[in-house]
Design an enzyme around this catalytic site. Structure first.
Site, PDB file in Angstrom:
ATOM      1  N   GLN A 100       0.818  -1.209   0.000  1.00  0.00           N
ATOM      2  CA  GLN A 100       0.000   0.000   0.000  1.00  0.00           C
ATOM      3  C   GLN A 100       0.853   1.259   0.000  1.00  0.00           C
ATOM      4  O   GLN A 100       2.074   1.203   0.127  1.00  0.00           O
ATOM      5  CB  GLN A 100      -0.946  -0.021   1.200  1.00  0.00           C
ATOM      6  CG  GLN A 100      -0.267  -0.288   2.527  1.00  0.00           C
ATOM      7  CD  GLN A 100      -1.254  -0.589   3.653  1.00  0.00           C
ATOM      8  OE1 GLN A 100      -1.238   0.096   4.679  1.00  0.00           O
ATOM      9  NE2 GLN A 100      -2.100  -1.590   3.490  1.00  0.00           N
ATOM     10  N   HIS A 102       0.377   5.779   1.026  1.00  0.00           N
ATOM     11  CA  HIS A 102      -0.457   6.848   1.587  1.00  0.00           C
ATOM     12  C   HIS A 102      -0.174   8.163   0.862  1.00  0.00           C
ATOM     13  O   HIS A 102       0.963   8.420   0.452  1.00  0.00           O
ATOM     14  CB  HIS A 102      -0.165   7.033   3.079  1.00  0.00           C
ATOM     15  CG  HIS A 102      -0.264   5.770   3.867  1.00  0.00           C
ATOM     16  ND1 HIS A 102      -1.389   4.987   3.888  1.00  0.00           N
ATOM     17  CD2 HIS A 102       0.650   5.147   4.670  1.00  0.00           C
ATOM     18  CE1 HIS A 102      -1.173   3.929   4.672  1.00  0.00           C
ATOM     19  NE2 HIS A 102       0.052   4.012   5.148  1.00  0.00           N
ATOM     20  N   GLU A 120       3.924   8.088   8.498  1.00  0.00           N
ATOM     21  CA  GLU A 120       3.920   7.166   9.627  1.00  0.00           C
ATOM     22  C   GLU A 120       5.318   6.637   9.901  1.00  0.00           C
ATOM     23  O   GLU A 120       6.240   6.809   9.099  1.00  0.00           O
ATOM     24  CB  GLU A 120       2.942   6.010   9.392  1.00  0.00           C
ATOM     25  CG  GLU A 120       3.289   5.124   8.211  1.00  0.00           C
ATOM     26  CD  GLU A 120       2.204   4.086   7.915  1.00  0.00           C
ATOM     27  OE1 GLU A 120       1.096   4.186   8.486  1.00  0.00           O
ATOM     28  OE2 GLU A 120       2.463   3.186   7.106  1.00  0.00           O
ATOM     29  N   HIS A 178       4.878   0.271   0.688  1.00  0.00           N
ATOM     30  CA  HIS A 178       5.267  -0.466   1.889  1.00  0.00           C
ATOM     31  C   HIS A 178       4.294  -1.610   2.185  1.00  0.00           C
ATOM     32  O   HIS A 178       3.157  -1.623   1.700  1.00  0.00           O
ATOM     33  CB  HIS A 178       5.344   0.466   3.103  1.00  0.00           C
ATOM     34  CG  HIS A 178       4.052   1.139   3.439  1.00  0.00           C
ATOM     35  ND1 HIS A 178       3.650   2.308   2.824  1.00  0.00           N
ATOM     36  CD2 HIS A 178       3.057   0.828   4.308  1.00  0.00           C
ATOM     37  CE1 HIS A 178       2.484   2.691   3.312  1.00  0.00           C
ATOM     38  NE2 HIS A 178       2.083   1.798   4.215  1.00  0.00           N
ATOM     39  N   ARG A 198      -4.573   0.720  -1.446  1.00  0.00           N
ATOM     40  CA  ARG A 198      -4.057  -0.643  -1.606  1.00  0.00           C
ATOM     41  C   ARG A 198      -3.592  -0.820  -3.047  1.00  0.00           C
ATOM     42  O   ARG A 198      -4.351  -0.635  -3.992  1.00  0.00           O
ATOM     43  CB  ARG A 198      -5.154  -1.652  -1.245  1.00  0.00           C
ATOM     44  CG  ARG A 198      -4.661  -3.064  -1.043  1.00  0.00           C
ATOM     45  CD  ARG A 198      -5.796  -4.000  -0.627  1.00  0.00           C
ATOM     46  NE  ARG A 198      -6.274  -3.714   0.711  1.00  0.00           N
ATOM     47  CZ  ARG A 198      -7.553  -3.683   1.057  1.00  0.00           C
ATOM     48  NH1 ARG A 198      -8.498  -3.874   0.156  1.00  0.00           N
ATOM     49  NH2 ARG A 198      -7.901  -3.423   2.302  1.00  0.00           N
TER      50      ARG A 198
END
Length: 338
Positions: A100, A102, A120, A178, A198
């Site tokens: 996935q 972001h 993150e 990642h 995804r």
């Protein structure tokens, strides 16, 4: 006026996932619901997933309510308008997660306005022998080439895989491809967001028996197709040895992650780390912390939040030998750390 707790204890929110396991029970010693538990949201105000407070005087009050009433006393002056900008999770991947990516804030604002961008950081707590994380590409590629690989079910072929062990830390900037591999239990600090695209899911079927949904167009729009230069893996930088060793993993525009390590049993204080005072979230990676004021011990694998009030008024504590704390706080241009 109610007395604002210096330390907040929160009830974890457990999430069942098809790739989850039982390590919260077997490795962390927690009592958890039945099923494959993949995530524990340790500190959350995201959407309807709001952490309930465990402190006796505010028992089961949603964290959002205390923040709404006393934003400066709980979070600190820099976060009065934004609210709590972080989401802290523990993730147990029995099976590997989907590949996935972001988006950043700018893309999310335009195409996913109900959420934010998502930067993150992963802190590996346990890893089975040979366990891996995917972080970045192993070769330079481009949108057309990688889309073709995904459609041929070859999306894994050019991903950078890292063998990992306890204590490894990775920073995932928006756009970084990642995936968490099977056999990894990790602590995650991130923006308070669920903007996840995804890319590839190995042809797995969801609970409904159909292939799980991909978000390929959005993913391809935000992916960084450059080969990883290895900088995603963070090294520990010593900040100070006194009164205990404090190490920095990352300090960026969204969050800060440190490791506090106690090589001997000692009394210490949670005192103001930044100007102006702001909240901090702690996870006990090992050992325990005792708060004499509250006659309360926090054992291994537990999370607690020191409020801005707690830091500004100072809290006495005792750490047993071998205690290691992961310290997480929010990034802000107006917060200056010591």
């Amino acid at each position: 006026m109610e007395k604002i707790p210096k330390v907040l204890f929160l009830t974890p929110l457990y999430k069942e996932k098809i790739w989850g396991g039982r390590k919260f029970e077997t490795s962390l010693g927690r009592k958890i619901p039945e099923g494959f538990i993949g995530e524990s949201w340790e500190v959350s105000v995201y959407g309807t997933d709001v952490s309930p407070i465990k402190n006796f005087e505010f028992q089961n009050l949603p964290l959002t309510e205390l923040i709404r009433k006393y934003p400066e006393k709980v979070l600190g002056k820099p976060f009065v308008q934004s609210g709590l900008p972080l989401l802290v999770k523990v993730i147990d991947a029995k099976e590997k997660l989907s590949v996935q990516v972001h988006p950043d804030d700018e893309y999310a604002l335009k195409y996913d306005p109900k959420s934010n961008g998502k930067k993150e950081c992963w802190y590996v707590l346990y890893a089975d022998p040979g366990a891996e994380l995917v972080v970045g590409f192993d070769n330079n590629t481009n949108r057309e080439e990688y889309e073709s690989l995904v459609k041929q079910n070859l999306g894994e072929n050019i991903l950078k895989k890292w063998k990992v062990k306890s204590g490894d830390v990775f920073l995932l900037n928006p756009g970084t491809i990642h995936a968490i591999g099977g056999g990894v239990l990790l602590l995650e600090v991130q923006q308070s967001s669920d903007s996840t695209y995804r890319v590839y899911d190995y042809g797995r079927l969801g609970d409904d028996g159909n292939p799980r949904e991909l978000h390929l167009e959005k993913a391809l729009a935000v992916l960084n197709f450059q080969k990883s230069d290895g900088s995603e893996k963070q090294s520990k930088q010593l900040i100070t040895y006194h009164p205990f060793p404090r190490y920095l993993f990352t300090s960026n525009d969204k969050f800060r992650l440190e490791s506090w390590e106690f090589n001997q049993s000692q009394n210490f204080s949670f005192s103001q780390l930044c100007e102006p005072a702001a909240f901090g979230i702690f996870y006990t990676v090992s050992g325990s912390v005792y708060f004499p004021e509250m006659n309360k011990s926090v054992g291994p694998n537990e999370t607690f939040l020191i409020t801005a009030t707690g830091f500004s008024e100072t809290i006495s504590a005792f750490a047993e030998v071998g205690t290691k704390l992961a310290f997480m706080s929010a990034g802000s241009d107006s917060v200056k750390y010591q």
